[in-house]
Design a protein around this motif. Sequence first.
Motif, short mmCIF file in Angstrom:
data_model
loop_
_atom_site.label_atom_id
_atom_site.label_comp_id
_atom_site.label_asym_id
_atom_site.label_seq_id
_atom_site.Cartn_x
_atom_site.Cartn_y
_atom_site.Cartn_z
N ASP A 1 107.31 64.28 -80.73
CA ASP A 1 107.39 64.84 -82.27
C ASP A 1 106.78 63.65 -83.65
N GLU A 2 106.07 62.92 -82.94
CA GLU A 2 105.88 61.65 -83.66
C GLU A 2 103.73 62.16 -83.76
N PRO A 3 103.45 61.90 -85.00
CA PRO A 3 101.84 62.35 -85.68
C PRO A 3 100.51 61.45 -83.97
N ALA A 4 101.28 60.59 -83.73
CA ALA A 4 100.70 59.91 -82.69
C ALA A 4 99.95 60.60 -81.50
N GLY A 5 101.24 61.42 -81.05
CA GLY A 5 100.88 62.29 -79.91
C GLY A 5 99.71 63.86 -80.41
N ASP A 6 99.05 63.58 -81.22
CA ASP A 6 97.78 64.93 -81.46
C ASP A 6 96.49 64.61 -81.21
N LEU A 7 96.41 62.78 -81.20
CA LEU A 7 94.66 62.46 -80.52
C LEU A 7 94.83 63.35 -78.76
N PRO A 8 95.81 62.64 -77.82
CA PRO A 8 96.11 63.52 -76.92
C PRO A 8 96.42 64.58 -76.30
N VAL A 9 97.62 65.44 -77.11
CA VAL A 9 96.96 66.72 -77.38
C VAL A 9 95.84 67.16 -77.66
N ALA A 10 94.77 67.25 -78.62
CA ALA A 10 93.60 67.29 -78.88
C ALA A 10 92.08 67.30 -77.46
N MET A 11 92.31 65.75 -76.73
CA MET A 11 92.42 65.29 -75.95
C MET A 11 92.21 66.80 -74.39
N ALA A 12 93.76 66.88 -74.49
CA ALA A 12 94.06 67.45 -73.16
C ALA A 12 93.23 69.22 -73.32
N LEU A 13 93.33 69.30 -74.49
CA LEU A 13 92.91 71.04 -74.98
C LEU A 13 90.95 70.89 -74.75
N TYR A 14 90.59 69.73 -75.41
CA TYR A 14 89.46 69.80 -75.08
C TYR A 14 88.80 69.51 -73.43
N SER A 15 89.91 68.88 -72.93
CA SER A 15 90.04 69.39 -71.01
C SER A 15 89.69 70.20 -70.90
N GLY A 16 90.92 71.09 -71.04
CA GLY A 16 91.04 72.26 -70.01
C GLY A 16 90.14 73.33 -70.11
N ILE A 17 89.35 73.68 -71.45
CA ILE A 17 88.82 74.39 -72.40
C ILE A 17 87.43 74.23 -71.82
N MET A 18 86.72 72.88 -71.13
CA MET A 18 85.84 72.16 -70.74
C MET A 18 85.10 71.87 -68.97
N ASP A 19 87.16 72.59 -68.65
CA ASP A 19 86.98 71.83 -67.41
C ASP A 19 86.33 70.69 -67.25
N LYS A 20 86.56 69.55 -67.77
CA LYS A 20 85.63 67.73 -67.89
C LYS A 20 87.35 67.24 -67.72
N GLN A 21 87.47 66.38 -66.39
CA GLN A 21 88.49 65.91 -65.96
C GLN A 21 88.91 64.35 -67.01
N ILE A 22 89.58 64.15 -66.88
CA ILE A 22 89.88 63.07 -68.24
C ILE A 22 90.40 61.49 -66.72
N ASP A 23 89.79 60.92 -66.84
CA ASP A 23 89.82 59.62 -66.16
C ASP A 23 91.53 58.66 -65.89
N ASP A 24 92.12 58.70 -64.56
CA ASP A 24 93.29 58.69 -64.59
C ASP A 24 94.29 57.79 -65.40
N GLY A 25 93.48 56.45 -65.68
CA GLY A 25 94.30 55.07 -66.48
C GLY A 25 93.86 55.52 -67.62
N LEU A 26 93.30 56.22 -68.39
CA LEU A 26 93.07 56.83 -69.96
C LEU A 26 94.72 56.84 -70.17
N ILE A 27 94.38 56.49 -72.12
CA ILE A 27 95.06 56.83 -72.83
C ILE A 27 95.12 57.02 -74.10
N ALA A 28 96.00 57.76 -75.20
CA ALA A 28 95.75 57.93 -75.97
C ALA A 28 96.40 58.03 -77.27
N PHE A 29 96.06 57.62 -78.59
CA PHE A 29 97.12 58.33 -79.51
C PHE A 29 96.65 57.59 -80.60
N GLY A 30 96.62 58.51 -81.45
CA GLY A 30 96.51 58.49 -82.92
C GLY A 30 96.59 59.81 -83.48
#
Length: 455
Positions: free
Chosen positions: A364-393
């Motif tokens: 419930d924090e604004p910093a969760g917007d970027l990881p949600v967007a990246m998860a959506l992009y990864s799922g739609i494009m079927d591109k894997q995000i590296d296991d060692g990557l983290i994002a917030f913004g």
Amino acid sequence: MAKSKYIYICNQCGYESSKWNGKCPSCNAWNSFEEDVVQTSNSSGKSTQSAPDLSEQILELEQIGIENDVRYDTGIGELNRVLGGGLVKGSLVLLGGEPGIGKSTILLQICQFLGKEHSVLYVSGEESARQIKLRAKRLNVDTENLYILTSTDAEAIAETIASCTPDIAIIDSIQTVSISRISSSPGSVTQVRECTNLFMHTAKNLEIPVIIVGHVNKDGAIAGPKVMEHIVDAVLYFEGERHQSYRLLRAVKNRFGSTNEIGVFEMLDKGLQEVENPSQMLLEGRPVNVSGTCVACVMEGTRPILAEVQALASKTSYSAPRRMVTGFDFNRLNIIIAVLEKRLGIYMGSLDVYLNIVGGFKLDEPAGDLPVAMALYSGIMDKQIDDGLIAFGEIGLGGEIRSVSHIEQRIREAERMGFTTCIIPKQSAGSINPAKYNINIIPASTLKQAFSVIK
């Protein structure tokens, strides 16, 4: 002579009305009005006694001393964190949660530690003394300074506390006790409010901390009027699914500490156990080589917590696509989807979107917007995000990535958990020194720059 008058009180917000209403005009709740009887003053309206003069009781601020032992250590670090450092003398704490979530369990567990040096009076209006003994035996609670009282008479309980003067008193629960001179039934708005007032005066006058347990209604709020939450010093909520082992303890109100801290527990056979590393708990069992997952870092008070965001997009079979969310704000998800469509040309009008925050955690924090967007992009494009990557913004409507607070604490937590790459807002990069961290920091000002990291 005093006269009786019938009024109707909303059991959700405490709104009073002279007639029954199907819908409360204050909180818009349906079928929430309960009939109650109040005593009016005498017909003359004049008081028979003059009010006492309290000028001699006025104290200067400098005259009021603070003892060193103003707080009691409960023996549970997570509970101490939520309370602001411990249980304050003379405080009234309200502990709420769904049935079976662990309210009575954690109270008996703190009795074991408090009983080493303090006397504890446990008052139960729901269970018999034998039932409490059986649960105490299961939790290995065997302190000699724990005293059990089974009663539902609030005035008798207050008199007993005043005569026995225990160091700590526990009332389980406020919905079962009542004041006999009030004609309302136990658990009604008037009974709950007046009983809470009675225990508040007892706690303040005797400098005895009192913990009261409150049930919740179907909406998840503590049953009874909001005025009950205004009376007490601290309101704690137990959150979590009954079918999951993890529990979150959150402070909604705290006069003696921050309301942003949370405590994490795991329900085991022998009671609640503290989870000192919630990030590790929430990241257990992460899928490998799967698209649509990204790790977020949110701040709960002074504690950074890592949580996994999972997104799934599939072709819809309905005229209007479905949007299912667990642990994230539904309206915020729609905004992120609109930004992705408008600014990056990712059309999702024919896709069902499912979003889940793993472990029952709420992002419930604004910093969760970027990881949600990246998860959506990864799922739609079927591109894997590296296991060692983290994002917030935080994401703006223009597709920009905006700065967030506590940037250093978030990076330190990601580094401690073994992450190798961190995407942060470019505006926040100027306040840190990347050379201090053993992690690759990638500043990004737009979503397009953040998505370019995903190969």
